[in-house]
Design a protein around this motif. Structure first.
Motif, PDB file in Angstrom:
ATOM      1  N   ASN A   1      28.372  -4.984 -27.682  1.00 18.00           N
ATOM      2  CA  ASN A   1      27.945  -4.220 -28.851  1.00 18.00           C
ATOM      3  C   ASN A   1      28.830  -5.317 -29.716  1.00 18.00           C
ATOM      4  O   ASN A   1      30.245  -5.610 -29.514  1.00 18.00           O
ATOM      5  CB  ASN A   1      28.612  -2.685 -28.717  1.00 18.00           C
ATOM      6  CG  ASN A   1      28.806  -1.374 -29.347  1.00 18.00           C
ATOM      7  OD1 ASN A   1      29.512  -1.211 -29.592  1.00 18.00           O
ATOM      8  ND2 ASN A   1      27.879  -2.088 -30.679  1.00 18.00           N
TER       9      ASN A   1
ATOM     10  N   TYR B   1      36.137   0.748 -39.614  1.00 16.39           N
ATOM     11  CA  TYR B   1      35.394   0.598 -39.123  1.00 16.39           C
ATOM     12  C   TYR B   1      33.790  -0.178 -39.757  1.00 16.39           C
ATOM     13  O   TYR B   1      33.961   1.758 -40.496  1.00 16.39           O
ATOM     14  CB  TYR B   1      34.743   0.749 -37.654  1.00 16.39           C
ATOM     15  CG  TYR B   1      32.862   0.896 -36.933  1.00 16.39           C
ATOM     16  CD1 TYR B   1      33.475  -0.448 -36.589  1.00 16.39           C
ATOM     17  CD2 TYR B   1      32.160   1.575 -37.136  1.00 16.39           C
ATOM     18  CE1 TYR B   1      31.778  -0.410 -35.868  1.00 16.39           C
ATOM     19  CE2 TYR B   1      31.349   1.774 -37.034  1.00 16.39           C
ATOM     20  CZ  TYR B   1      30.204   0.192 -36.298  1.00 16.39           C
ATOM     21  OH  TYR B   1      29.676   0.188 -35.639  1.00 16.39           O
TER      22      TYR B   1
ATOM     23  N   ASN C   1      29.041   0.346 -40.251  1.00 14.10           N
ATOM     24  CA  ASN C   1      27.956  -0.074 -38.858  1.00 14.10           C
ATOM     25  C   ASN C   1      27.813  -0.977 -39.915  1.00 14.10           C
ATOM     26  O   ASN C   1      27.823  -1.071 -40.988  1.00 14.10           O
ATOM     27  CB  ASN C   1      27.565   1.037 -39.462  1.00 14.10           C
ATOM     28  CG  ASN C   1      27.785   2.387 -38.019  1.00 14.10           C
ATOM     29  OD1 ASN C   1      28.035   2.170 -37.547  1.00 14.10           O
ATOM     30  ND2 ASN C   1      27.810   3.590 -38.674  1.00 14.10           N
TER      31      ASN C   1
ATOM     32  N   CYS D   1      34.607   3.698 -32.688  1.00 13.95           N
ATOM     33  CA  CYS D   1      34.015   2.854 -32.147  1.00 13.95           C
ATOM     34  C   CYS D   1      35.093   2.540 -31.158  1.00 13.95           C
ATOM     35  O   CYS D   1      35.871   1.711 -30.749  1.00 13.95           O
ATOM     36  CB  CYS D   1      33.687   1.756 -32.857  1.00 13.95           C
ATOM     37  SG  CYS D   1      32.598   0.547 -32.615  1.00 13.95           S
ATOM     38  N   GLY D   2      34.476   2.845 -30.072  1.00 14.89           N
ATOM     39  CA  GLY D   2      35.032   2.798 -28.629  1.00 14.89           C
ATOM     40  C   GLY D   2      34.685   1.181 -27.664  1.00 14.89           C
ATOM     41  O   GLY D   2      35.988   0.708 -27.490  1.00 14.89           O
ATOM     42  N   ASN D   3      33.834   0.415 -28.175  1.00 13.06           N
ATOM     43  CA  ASN D   3      33.961  -1.011 -28.149  1.00 13.06           C
ATOM     44  C   ASN D   3      34.298  -1.655 -29.019  1.00 13.06           C
ATOM     45  O   ASN D   3      35.417  -2.573 -28.557  1.00 13.06           O
ATOM     46  CB  ASN D   3      32.195  -1.273 -28.295  1.00 13.06           C
ATOM     47  CG  ASN D   3      31.564  -0.799 -27.091  1.00 13.06           C
ATOM     48  OD1 ASN D   3      31.946  -0.886 -25.953  1.00 13.06           O
ATOM     49  ND2 ASN D   3      30.285  -0.227 -27.106  1.00 13.06           N
TER      50      ASN D   3
ATOM     51  N   ASN E   1      33.549  10.844 -33.439  1.00 12.40           N
ATOM     52  CA  ASN E   1      32.001  10.762 -33.660  1.00 12.40           C
ATOM     53  C   ASN E   1      30.759  11.599 -32.831  1.00 12.40           C
ATOM     54  O   ASN E   1      31.228  11.814 -32.071  1.00 12.40           O
ATOM     55  CB  ASN E   1      31.758   9.020 -34.102  1.00 12.40           C
ATOM     56  CG  ASN E   1      31.227   8.775 -33.062  1.00 12.40           C
ATOM     57  OD1 ASN E   1      31.519   8.815 -31.526  1.00 12.40           O
ATOM     58  ND2 ASN E   1      30.747   7.603 -32.643  1.00 12.40           N
TER      59      ASN E   1
ATOM     60  N   ASN F   1      24.424   9.914 -32.814  1.00 11.12           N
ATOM     61  CA  ASN F   1      24.124   8.477 -32.005  1.00 11.12           C
ATOM     62  C   ASN F   1      23.594   8.951 -31.225  1.00 11.12           C
ATOM     63  O   ASN F   1      23.751  10.372 -30.603  1.00 11.12           O
ATOM     64  CB  ASN F   1      25.516   8.003 -31.525  1.00 11.12           C
ATOM     65  CG  ASN F   1      26.329   7.491 -32.861  1.00 11.12           C
ATOM     66  OD1 ASN F   1      26.437   6.537 -33.209  1.00 11.12           O
ATOM     67  ND2 ASN F   1      27.379   7.945 -33.030  1.00 11.12           N
TER      68      ASN F   1
ATOM     69  N   GLU G   1      22.231   3.829 -32.234  1.00 13.86           N
ATOM     70  CA  GLU G   1      23.506   4.466 -33.179  1.00 13.86           C
ATOM     71  C   GLU G   1      22.502   5.036 -34.743  1.00 13.86           C
ATOM     72  O   GLU G   1      22.149   4.126 -35.564  1.00 13.86           O
ATOM     73  CB  GLU G   1      23.939   3.653 -33.219  1.00 13.86           C
ATOM     74  CG  GLU G   1      25.072   2.614 -31.598  1.00 13.86           C
ATOM     75  CD  GLU G   1      26.540   2.035 -32.004  1.00 13.86           C
ATOM     76  OE1 GLU G   1      27.024   1.682 -33.023  1.00 13.86           O
ATOM     77  OE2 GLU G   1      25.687   1.057 -30.626  1.00 13.86           O
ATOM     78  N   ARG G   2      23.362   5.616 -34.750  1.00 14.69           N
ATOM     79  CA  ARG G   2      23.439   5.792 -36.385  1.00 14.69           C
ATOM     80  C   ARG G   2      23.937   4.794 -37.031  1.00 14.69           C
ATOM     81  O   ARG G   2      24.970   4.008 -36.248  1.00 14.69           O
ATOM     82  CB  ARG G   2      24.555   7.356 -36.801  1.00 14.69           C
ATOM     83  CG  ARG G   2      24.658   7.997 -38.736  1.00 14.69           C
ATOM     84  CD  ARG G   2      25.695   8.668 -37.915  1.00 14.69           C
ATOM     85  NE  ARG G   2      27.205   9.141 -37.429  1.00 14.69           N
ATOM     86  CZ  ARG G   2      28.388   9.066 -38.016  1.00 14.69           C
ATOM     87  NH1 ARG G   2      27.906  10.235 -38.388  1.00 14.69           N
ATOM     88  NH2 ARG G   2      29.582   8.818 -37.586  1.00 14.69           N
TER      89      ARG G   2
ATOM     90  N   GLY H   1      30.555   1.972 -27.028  1.00 11.56           N
ATOM     91  CA  GLY H   1      31.735   3.011 -26.398  1.00 11.56           C
ATOM     92  C   GLY H   1      31.971   4.512 -26.424  1.00 11.56           C
ATOM     93  O   GLY H   1      31.912   5.010 -25.734  1.00 11.56           O
ATOM     94  N   THR H   2      32.071   5.103 -27.815  1.00 12.13           N
ATOM     95  CA  THR H   2      31.653   6.395 -27.408  1.00 12.13           C
ATOM     96  C   THR H   2      30.825   7.153 -26.576  1.00 12.13           C
ATOM     97  O   THR H   2      31.038   8.287 -26.617  1.00 12.13           O
ATOM     98  CB  THR H   2      31.856   6.644 -29.366  1.00 12.13           C
ATOM     99  OG1 THR H   2      31.207   6.184 -30.026  1.00 12.13           O
ATOM    100  CG2 THR H   2      33.074   6.783 -30.058  1.00 12.13           C
TER     101      THR H   2
HETATM  102  N1  LIG Z   1      29.558   1.091 -31.338  1.00 12.80           N
HETATM  103  C1  LIG Z   1      30.490   1.853 -31.691  1.00 12.80           C
HETATM  104  C2  LIG Z   1      30.268   3.130 -32.774  1.00 12.80           C
HETATM  105  C3  LIG Z   1      30.005   2.851 -33.349  1.00 12.80           C
HETATM  106  C4  LIG Z   1      29.452   4.035 -34.559  1.00 12.80           C
HETATM  107  C5  LIG Z   1      28.498   4.626 -34.885  1.00 12.80           C
HETATM  108  N2  LIG Z   1      26.997   4.009 -34.687  1.00 12.80           N
HETATM  109  C6  LIG Z   1      28.712   6.011 -35.804  1.00 12.80           C
HETATM  110  O1  LIG Z   1      27.771   5.954 -36.419  1.00 12.80           O
HETATM  111  O2  LIG Z   1      29.159   6.836 -34.734  1.00 12.80           O
HETATM  112  C7  LIG Z   1      31.064   2.735 -30.094  1.00 12.80           C
HETATM  113  O3  LIG Z   1      31.073   1.392 -29.413  1.00 12.80           O
HETATM  114  O4  LIG Z   1      31.414   3.473 -30.023  1.00 12.80           O
END
Ligand SMILES: N[C@@H](CCC[C@H](N)C(=O)O)C(=O)O
Length: 289
Positions: free
Chosen positions: A11, A76, A78, A87-89, A163, A199, A217-218, A227-228
């Motif tokens: 990611n 963060y 997108n 964003c967990g990662n 999120n 997501n 992913e959104r 990650g989340t």
């Molecule tokens: N890739 C991320 C999450 C990023 C945000 C997600 N696309 C959203 O809009 O909520 C992760 O690693 O958590």
């Protein structure tokens, strides 16, 4: 403008140090930077600045829960330029970046996010690789919903990890059949249940403490990890077995992470890679902002 490129289980992110919060991260600037042909290419952007500086610059309208003005804050975005809460990662890559660039000297510290403060532990790091645990906070199961993706309908659980997620366990899926799904078109979502979008994770059921997951992913599209999303997937997989807590190894297209959920919250442990650093031509970005 300086940048670094990094990823957590593939990611990937462009990291932008911006100590005085001077950058105008417009939607078009972010989306062109993240474009894999016109720009550097990434799933998202991580701006690096102190929380108080971002607040004073008007990027944050308030200090999120538990975040102090002097904390480093992961701003963060997108790939499509939208802002997401967490964003967990990204937090793992962000923490790794802070240690490598000596912006943080401790192995345990707090990273601010719009979803609140996230305590990190950097177990080990060098200039390119790190192993990081993030305390992901509360994981809230919001009830049932469903989606259509890859030509199939899936029932799942709405899950808030800071999120929004819809995590769908399909007991009939194998790693191979999951891998064969076509994630090129966006999933449908119940807009009343998810007023801000979500997501979507599709996953196998728990087998010997492990699940396999894919994610749409959104604000990005299919990514090789979220990650989340892995935390949401772990919570859904445990719930599918009638469990509320436990440890789950989550396999994604870009690798594997470990999620632990107890009554206090969740932790996410996984790798971070920093692979490049360089300079973006300010004139190129300004013309596209
Ligand atoms: N890739 C991320 C999450 C990023 C945000 C997600 N696309 C959203 O809009 O909520 C992760 O690693 O958590």
């Amino acid at each position: 403008m300086e940048f670094a490129k990094g990823h957590g289980t593939e990611n990937d992110f462009v990291v932008l140090p911006d100590p005085a919060a001077e950058l105008e991260l417009t939607r078009s600037a972010v989306s062109v930077l993240c474009d894999r042909r016109q720009g550097l290419g990434a799933d998202g952007i991580l701006r690096v600045a102190r929380a108080g500086v971002l607040r004073d610059a008007g990027v944050l309208d308030r200090m999120p829960s538990g975040v102090e003005p002097e904390d480093w804050f992961m701003d963060y975005r997108n790939g499509d330029g939208t802002i997401a809460e967490m964003c967990g990662n990204g937090v793992r890559v962000f923490a790794h970046y802070l240690r490598v660039h000596d912006l943080e000297q401790r192995d345990q510290f707090v990273v601010g996010s719009r979803a609140g403060a996230r305590a990190v532990t950097v177990h080990s790091f060098d200039d390119t690789d790190a192993d990081v645990t993030v305390a992901m906070g509360d994981v809230t199961l919001m009830g049932s919903s469903s989606t259509t993706i890859a030509g199939g309908s899936y029932d799942g659980v709405g899950i808030d990890v800071g999120n929004p997620h819809l995590a769908c366990v399909d007991g009939a899926l194998t790693r191979a059949s999951l891998g064969a799904l076509d994630f090129s078109a966006p999933p449908t979502l119940d807009a009343e249940f998810f007023p801000h979008g979500a997501n979507v994770e599709i996953l196998t059921r728990l087998d010997d403490g492990a699940v396999e997951m894919r994610v749409f992913e959104r604000g990005v599209g299919e990514t090789r990890s979220c990650g989340t999303g892995t935390v949401a997937a772990a919570a859904a997989a445990l719930s599918y077995e009638g469990l509320e807590t436990g440890e789950v190894s989550v396999g994604v297209l870009g690798g594997r992470v470990r999620v632990a959920i107890d009554h206090v919250g969740a932790t996410l442990r996984g790798p971070s890679v920093l692979l490049a650093r360089g300079e973006i031509d300010d004139r190129w970005l300004k013309a596209r902002s």
